[in-house]
Write an enzyme that holds these catalytic residues in place. Sequence first.
Site, PDB file in Angstrom:
ATOM      1  N   CYS A   1       0.850  -1.191   0.000  1.00 31.01           N
ATOM      2  CA  CYS A   1       0.000   0.000   0.000  1.00 31.01           C
ATOM      3  C   CYS A   1       0.886   1.242   0.000  1.00 31.01           C
ATOM      4  O   CYS A   1       2.056   1.172   0.394  1.00 31.01           O
ATOM      5  CB  CYS A   1      -0.936   0.008   1.203  1.00 31.01           C
ATOM      6  SG  CYS A   1      -0.074   0.086   2.779  1.00 31.01           S
TER       7      CYS A   1
ATOM      8  N   CYS B   1       3.018   2.219   3.071  1.00 32.41           N
ATOM      9  CA  CYS B   1       4.299   1.536   3.274  1.00 32.41           C
ATOM     10  C   CYS B   1       5.443   2.399   2.739  1.00 32.41           C
ATOM     11  O   CYS B   1       6.512   2.492   3.351  1.00 32.41           O
ATOM     12  CB  CYS B   1       4.305   0.183   2.567  1.00 32.41           C
ATOM     13  SG  CYS B   1       3.069  -0.978   3.150  1.00 32.41           S
TER      14      CYS B   1
ATOM     15  N   CYS C   1      -7.786 -25.181 -11.431  1.00 31.92           N
ATOM     16  CA  CYS C   1      -8.278 -24.874 -12.773  1.00 31.92           C
ATOM     17  C   CYS C   1      -7.325 -23.893 -13.448  1.00 31.92           C
ATOM     18  O   CYS C   1      -6.469 -23.292 -12.786  1.00 31.92           O
ATOM     19  CB  CYS C   1      -9.701 -24.300 -12.736  1.00 31.92           C
ATOM     20  SG  CYS C   1      -9.811 -22.710 -11.916  1.00 31.92           S
TER      21      CYS C   1
ATOM     22  N   CYS D   1      -6.731 -20.289 -12.176  1.00 30.61           N
ATOM     23  CA  CYS D   1      -5.837 -20.104 -11.021  1.00 30.61           C
ATOM     24  C   CYS D   1      -4.442 -19.730 -11.520  1.00 30.61           C
ATOM     25  O   CYS D   1      -3.795 -18.829 -10.968  1.00 30.61           O
ATOM     26  CB  CYS D   1      -5.750 -21.383 -10.189  1.00 30.61           C
ATOM     27  SG  CYS D   1      -7.322 -21.973  -9.543  1.00 30.61           S
TER      28      CYS D   1
ATOM     29  N   ASP E   1      11.569 -48.473 -41.189  1.00 26.97           N
ATOM     30  CA  ASP E   1      12.880 -48.698 -41.776  1.00 26.97           C
ATOM     31  C   ASP E   1      13.193 -50.186 -41.548  1.00 26.97           C
ATOM     32  O   ASP E   1      12.604 -50.798 -40.657  1.00 26.97           O
ATOM     33  CB  ASP E   1      13.914 -47.799 -41.079  1.00 26.97           C
ATOM     34  CG  ASP E   1      15.297 -47.969 -41.660  1.00 26.97           C
ATOM     35  OD1 ASP E   1      15.395 -48.243 -42.868  1.00 26.97           O
ATOM     36  OD2 ASP E   1      16.271 -47.831 -40.905  1.00 26.97           O
TER      37      ASP E   1
END
Length: 826
Positions: A72, A75, A144, A147, A520
């Site tokens: 923030c 800070c 998921c 995330c 082959d």
Amino acid sequence: MTEQQRPEKKETSCCSGSPSIPDKPSSCCYTSTQPNPKPEGIPSCCEGSSSICEHHEITQQTIEIRVQGMDCPSCAKTIEKSIVQLPGVAEVQVHYSAGKMRIKGDAPNQDVILRQLKRLGFTGIWPEAEQPNTQTFYVEGMDCGSCAQSIEKHLRVLPWVDTVNVHFSTGKMHLVHSGTTAAIQQEVAKVGYRATPRHTSVSKSPKISSHLLWVGGAGLLMLLGFISDLAGLLPLAGPVFFSLAILVGGYKPAKSAFFAVKNRSLDMNVLMVGAAIGAAFIGEWSEGALVVWLFAVGNWLQTQSIERTRTSIRELMELAPAEAWVSSSSGWIRQNVESIAIGQRIMVKPGEKIPLDGIVLEGTTSVNQAPITGESIPVDKMPGNEVYAGTVNESGAVEIEVTRLEADTTLAKIIRLVEEAQEKQAPTQDLVDRFARVYTPIVFILALLTMVLPPLFGGDWRDWLYRGVELLVIACPCALVISTPVAIVSAIGNAAKNGVLIKGGAFLEITGKLTAIAFDKTGTLTEGKPQVTRILTAEGVDEADLLSVASGIEEGSRHPIAQAITHEVDQRNIGPKQGTSHRAWVGKGAQATINEEVYYVGNEKMFEGLRVALNDWQTPLKEWQEIGYTPVLVGTDQQILGLIAISDSVRTTSRQTVQQLKAVGIQKVVMLTGDQPGTAHHIGSEADVDEVFAGLLPEEKMEKVQEIQRQGHKLGMVGDGMNDAPALAQADLGIAMGGAGTDTAMETADIVLMADNLEKLPSMIRLSRKALLIIKQNIAFSIAVKLLALLLIVPNWLTLWMAVLSDTGAALLVILNSMRLLRDRK
């Protein structure tokens, strides 16, 4: 001059006691806030100056450091007020959004500043310490694809993160950053997940216990709420318990949702939190609590199930031991494998795992190579044989010379290639992801319109708000998004543990769609090692004598035919006759003098040149050539002593493999070879292939591949990964044989059979087709569940808890269906 007029003076060692102006103007270390031309106390370095040392501004350092942990703007203010008071700091500017702090001052002390930041709860990175750091983390808790997107978006905005890629299917995160491991873990934790550096043991127990505690607590509170309602206790008791259940069970989703919204990501956490808030807003406290609890339970079940698929390949990492017995001047000592160099001698006792790739120097044993090659039967090893890290020494003790460092072993390459393969998206997955990116915002907007528009025209706002909240839950296509990657990861992991490397989801899909296979000949359908098949001698000549003479002439030659004869002599324990005056005839054969007589070994052209009559040998020569043998004549310049047939034998598994390929639906099996038609058709007949194309140059093989493709076939070409490059590249799928120990094959082919196990090919195709079927089932089921939920909203039959159950339940069933590929042992 009064005290108030005296200029501010700052002195550093650069000018203290300086008798004159230094060579560099920036060394003049005095400044003033007053414009007095001749201040007191200024030494001779600044005397005569019309102003107060204009160069001092240059001497003040300006340093920009990165600050981690700010969440923030306040800070930034706290840091500014604290750091500006430190010695040597004149000015501080902290930019919260960029995560940077600019310090201006006279040689500010690095240790003091970093220590002060740490006291304040932040981490500072000094400029010279900012080295780009490439790291891989395992991220736990993702259930998921959205995330992974939320984590990516959160980390990308950090100024000290250069690149970040999060792969939901493998649960891995790749980063290039100039921060610390702890800082990365802290940022991932903010979004609601747990990051563990690769090569660090992943302990799931604390996380599972913590999650279950939150889920259990929410469930208990919800149960108390239902009991309160049924018992008719205090009117507010039920809503209080339900609201507490929402707070306890929804804490983690709410935390993840906050960062998802902050990074403009619309994931399931956002939609679920929105649904819970909407339910609480219209007074449906019990349903809101049930929604949160069902989501938490389903989330946990999904996470645990999908972790099983992610850890399937991580088990390979535990195959190689961390330490080894190493030969030293003081005897055998235990040493970490990371510190063992190429050329060192290690010892592996019976029952121990081989720690590094190497060559056996002393001892004989049998080695279980199943973890690397998928071979079910142990392979005998003797001096000169190669062994691989991660395999098991089953019988005798052996001493091994290390040939590869720990990071370069065959096992390490397998792990790296499989991990890379699991992260490559298949075409189906790309299609599903594009659909999901369109579907989610459309349904989300539809949900908002459902909440707003009908009430404006007289509809019951509670009823339409409820329906809109249901649409929010249905808007996240979790089950659809994970339908493909989980199946692909499971299939690739299963194949790897059985000795087959599939390089990505795209190649897995192609394998399942193959309709034709081209082989082959040499080293693929055949053993690739010519051997003596038949011997025909002249009257009075013994087979052993004939072989002994031939071996004496061919001794020392590296030609495959010569080696086949030498090998046969060794197998029969026949000593070669010693020859002298050896001479090679290019394209014809060789000669040597044995017991003062010249003997020859070669083809018809050699003896025709010597004018030796071949009349009695024409019939066997012709017959052997027709069935694919290479005849070798042995004799003198007067007569033929005998005839030796050399051939490359068909693998014992070739015919069975071809028949199994046809059984799994391969419509066309062909052989492409540069060998002569007689040999080619004989091998083709024994292997039961449909068509044989012989005498082909490399570019002609490629043309045959194109011809088969023009017939409408999806073609896979099977070779050794090095030869026939044009044909392998042209084929829809390149499959290499015997990749263990062959770097070229492992790096270039689309699919690698780690051992010379041709029988793995039908199993691989069967597994790929099963994977494609499961992917189709997953997609169909996911879409059907969403459509059914949408249809049930219209007559208002769908409840909020049913919507949640349909979403999490569908995702869980998709995962469990995909996990069937892990258990496939065929």
